[in-house]
Design a protein around this motif. Structure first.
Motif, mmCIF file in Angstrom:
data_model
loop_
_atom_site.group_PDB
_atom_site.id
_atom_site.type_symbol
_atom_site.label_atom_id
_atom_site.label_comp_id
_atom_site.label_asym_id
_atom_site.label_seq_id
_atom_site.Cartn_x
_atom_site.Cartn_y
_atom_site.Cartn_z
ATOM 1 N N LEU A 8 0.851 -1.182 0.000
ATOM 2 C CA LEU A 8 0.000 0.000 0.000
ATOM 3 C C LEU A 8 0.889 1.235 0.000
ATOM 4 C CD1 LEU A 8 -2.803 -0.841 2.585
ATOM 5 C CD2 LEU A 8 -3.203 0.114 0.334
ATOM 6 N N TRP A 9 0.425 2.329 -0.570
ATOM 7 C CA TRP A 9 1.227 3.551 -0.683
ATOM 8 C C TRP A 9 1.668 4.074 0.691
ATOM 9 C CZ3 TRP A 9 -0.335 8.124 1.607
ATOM 10 C CH2 TRP A 9 -1.663 8.165 2.071
ATOM 11 N N ASN A 10 0.888 3.746 1.752
ATOM 12 C CA ASN A 10 1.209 4.255 3.085
ATOM 13 C C ASN A 10 1.806 3.204 4.022
ATOM 14 O OD1 ASN A 10 -1.107 2.750 3.390
ATOM 15 N ND2 ASN A 10 -2.331 4.350 4.363
ATOM 16 N N GLN A 11 2.206 2.056 3.488
ATOM 17 C CA GLN A 11 2.854 1.032 4.309
ATOM 18 C C GLN A 11 4.359 1.330 4.402
ATOM 19 O OE1 GLN A 11 1.010 -2.617 2.394
ATOM 20 N NE2 GLN A 11 1.125 -3.327 4.505
ATOM 21 N N GLU A 12 4.678 2.392 5.115
ATOM 22 C CA GLU A 12 6.055 2.887 5.162
ATOM 23 C C GLU A 12 7.025 1.878 5.772
ATOM 24 O OE1 GLU A 12 5.920 6.622 7.144
ATOM 25 O OE2 GLU A 12 4.703 7.584 5.576
ATOM 26 N N ASP A 13 6.540 1.085 6.739
ATOM 27 C CA ASP A 13 7.419 0.097 7.372
ATOM 28 C C ASP A 13 7.857 -0.982 6.383
ATOM 29 O OD1 ASP A 13 4.804 -0.792 7.218
ATOM 30 O OD2 ASP A 13 4.715 -1.582 9.268
ATOM 31 N N LEU A 14 6.906 -1.482 5.598
ATOM 32 C CA LEU A 14 7.226 -2.519 4.599
ATOM 33 C C LEU A 14 8.099 -1.950 3.479
ATOM 34 C CD1 LEU A 14 6.946 -5.339 3.394
ATOM 35 C CD2 LEU A 14 4.732 -4.653 2.441
ATOM 36 N N ILE A 15 7.767 -0.750 3.018
ATOM 37 C CA ILE A 15 8.540 -0.111 1.950
ATOM 38 C C ILE A 15 9.987 0.102 2.393
ATOM 39 C CG2 ILE A 15 8.770 1.965 0.518
ATOM 40 C CD1 ILE A 15 5.652 2.231 0.817
ATOM 41 N N ALA A 16 10.172 0.562 3.627
ATOM 42 C CA ALA A 16 11.522 0.805 4.149
ATOM 43 C C ALA A 16 12.314 -0.492 4.276
ATOM 44 C CB ALA A 16 11.433 1.500 5.510
ATOM 45 N N GLU A 17 11.662 -1.545 4.724
ATOM 46 C CA GLU A 17 12.337 -2.839 4.856
ATOM 47 C C GLU A 17 12.749 -3.381 3.486
ATOM 48 O OE1 GLU A 17 13.305 -4.970 7.390
ATOM 49 O OE2 GLU A 17 12.996 -3.241 8.692
ATOM 50 N N ARG A 18 11.875 -3.206 2.503
ATOM 51 C CA ARG A 18 12.185 -3.700 1.158
ATOM 52 C C ARG A 18 13.345 -2.929 0.529
ATOM 53 N NH1 ARG A 18 6.135 -4.846 -1.414
ATOM 54 N NH2 ARG A 18 5.967 -6.981 -0.648
ATOM 55 N N ASP A 19 13.503 -1.676 0.910
ATOM 56 C CA ASP A 19 14.629 -0.879 0.397
ATOM 57 C C ASP A 19 15.969 -1.521 0.743
ATOM 58 O OD1 ASP A 19 13.714 1.239 -1.141
ATOM 59 O OD2 ASP A 19 13.335 2.530 0.589
ATOM 60 N N LYS A 20 16.025 -2.200 1.877
ATOM 61 C CA LYS A 20 17.266 -2.837 2.319
ATOM 62 C C LYS A 20 17.707 -3.947 1.367
ATOM 63 C CE LYS A 20 16.124 -2.165 7.231
ATOM 64 N NZ LYS A 20 15.843 -2.873 8.515
ATOM 65 N N TYR A 21 16.737 -4.519 0.654
ATOM 66 C CA TYR A 21 17.019 -5.680 -0.192
ATOM 67 C C TYR A 21 16.839 -5.401 -1.684
ATOM 68 C CZ TYR A 21 16.345 -7.907 4.365
ATOM 69 O OH TYR A 21 16.426 -8.240 5.704
ATOM 70 N N LEU B 42 3.261 -13.812 7.946
ATOM 71 C CA LEU B 42 4.634 -13.328 8.082
ATOM 72 C C LEU B 42 4.687 -11.927 8.679
ATOM 73 C CD1 LEU B 42 6.055 -14.382 4.597
ATOM 74 C CD2 LEU B 42 6.432 -15.540 6.776
ATOM 75 N N GLU B 43 5.654 -11.711 9.559
ATOM 76 C CA GLU B 43 5.913 -10.363 10.038
ATOM 77 C C GLU B 43 6.632 -9.585 8.942
ATOM 78 O OE1 GLU B 43 8.020 -10.973 13.711
ATOM 79 O OE2 GLU B 43 6.150 -10.935 14.859
ATOM 80 N N ILE B 44 6.511 -8.273 8.958
ATOM 81 C CA ILE B 44 7.029 -7.437 7.883
ATOM 82 C C ILE B 44 8.530 -7.635 7.618
ATOM 83 C CG2 ILE B 44 7.572 -5.004 7.360
ATOM 84 C CD1 ILE B 44 4.642 -4.403 8.117
ATOM 85 N N PRO B 45 9.410 -7.681 8.635
ATOM 86 C CA PRO B 45 10.836 -7.893 8.339
ATOM 87 C C PRO B 45 11.105 -9.224 7.637
ATOM 88 C CG PRO B 45 10.566 -7.045 10.562
ATOM 89 C CD PRO B 45 9.195 -7.415 10.071
ATOM 90 N N GLY C 134 1.866 -11.316 10.837
ATOM 91 C CA GLY C 134 2.673 -11.705 11.992
ATOM 92 C C GLY C 134 2.117 -12.849 12.793
ATOM 93 N N GLU C 135 1.040 -13.472 12.315
ATOM 94 C CA GLU C 135 0.427 -14.544 13.087
ATOM 95 C C GLU C 135 1.324 -15.764 13.237
ATOM 96 O OE1 GLU C 135 -2.526 -14.824 14.794
ATOM 97 O OE2 GLU C 135 -2.582 -12.676 14.504
ATOM 98 N N LEU C 136 2.214 -15.987 12.277
ATOM 99 C CA LEU C 136 3.084 -17.167 12.341
ATOM 100 C C LEU C 136 3.932 -17.148 13.596
ATOM 101 C CD1 LEU C 136 3.762 -19.647 10.609
ATOM 102 C CD2 LEU C 136 5.642 -18.366 9.627
ATOM 103 N N ASN C 137 4.346 -15.972 14.019
ATOM 104 C CA ASN C 137 5.201 -15.824 15.186
ATOM 105 C C ASN C 137 4.431 -16.001 16.495
ATOM 106 O OD1 ASN C 137 7.994 -15.500 15.328
ATOM 107 N ND2 ASN C 137 7.825 -13.448 16.163
#
Length: 201
Positions: A118-131, A152-155, A196-199
């Motif tokens: 989503l355009w406002n999912q900043e946490d996921l977007i930032a994590e994906r930038d790392k990879y 799955l959790e976002i990281p 994040g339910e898997l965790n």
């Protein structure tokens, strides 16, 4: 050659054939959605495309029209109250994603790739930038989707998306494609409001 030319050609061909072959199913789903609740058949939502550009993803509408907009399902206080009966079936079977074949044909998406945030999912977007996962075409399904999906959790999801970027090839895309069919038939990883339910299990 595969990443720049062959992958796009396969996407365009398969999405066109898929739309033609599945047109009777499209018609049935359109009627079911319209009969049950008011509102448009298709749901448009602003998503992140390649190089963090924006595009409108298409889905069959699975929620009532008074649902809060631009909010991930897992952030709704009680997701079930917003989902229609037809919508619940569509989500469980992933049939709500079928209109994205139009996005694929247009060149917004690929068949295989990281699911568009989503355009406002900043946490996921930032994590994906790392990879480098924001610099490839997003997909209808991908490596993360057959390894946990909503659970799955976002990281973890971002790391799997990064693994896809590193391993992207015809053989790996085929593996993801057939893995998706297995996951859909088994309903693996489909948890409403369940990032994040898997965790937690």
């Amino acid at each position: 050659m595969y990443k720049k030319i062959v992958k796009r050609a396969i996407d365009a061909m398969l999405s066109f054939v898929g739309m033609v072959v599945l047109s009777p199913l499209f018609l049935i789903l359109v009627i079911a959605i319209k009969v049950e609740s008011k509102g448009p058949v298709l749901f448009k939502q602003k998503r992140i495309g390649i190089h963090k550009s924006y595009f409108n993803i298409l889905k069959f509408r699975t929620m009532y029209i008074d649902t809060p907009k631009d909010m991930p399902t897992h952030m709704l206080s009680n997701p079930e109250q917003y989902i229609t009966k037809v919508g619940k079936f569509l989500r469980k079977t992933s049939l709500d994603e079928l209109p994205q074949m139009i996005n694929i044909l247009k060149g917004d998406m690929s068949i295989i790739g990281p699911r568009p945030a989503l355009w406002n999912q900043e946490d996921l977007i930032a994590e994906r930038d790392k990879y480098g996962a924001n610099d490839v075409m997003p997909g209808l399904t991908g490596w993360a989707q057959i390894n946990g999906r909503d659970e799955l959790e976002i990281p973890v999801k971002a790391k799997l998306d990064g693994e896809y970027v590193e391993r992207m090839s015809f053989g790996f895309d085929v593996r993801c494609f057939f893995g998706t069919i297995t996951s859909v038939l088994k309903h693996d990883g489909v948890v409403e409001g369940g990032t994040g339910e898997l965790n937690k299990k």
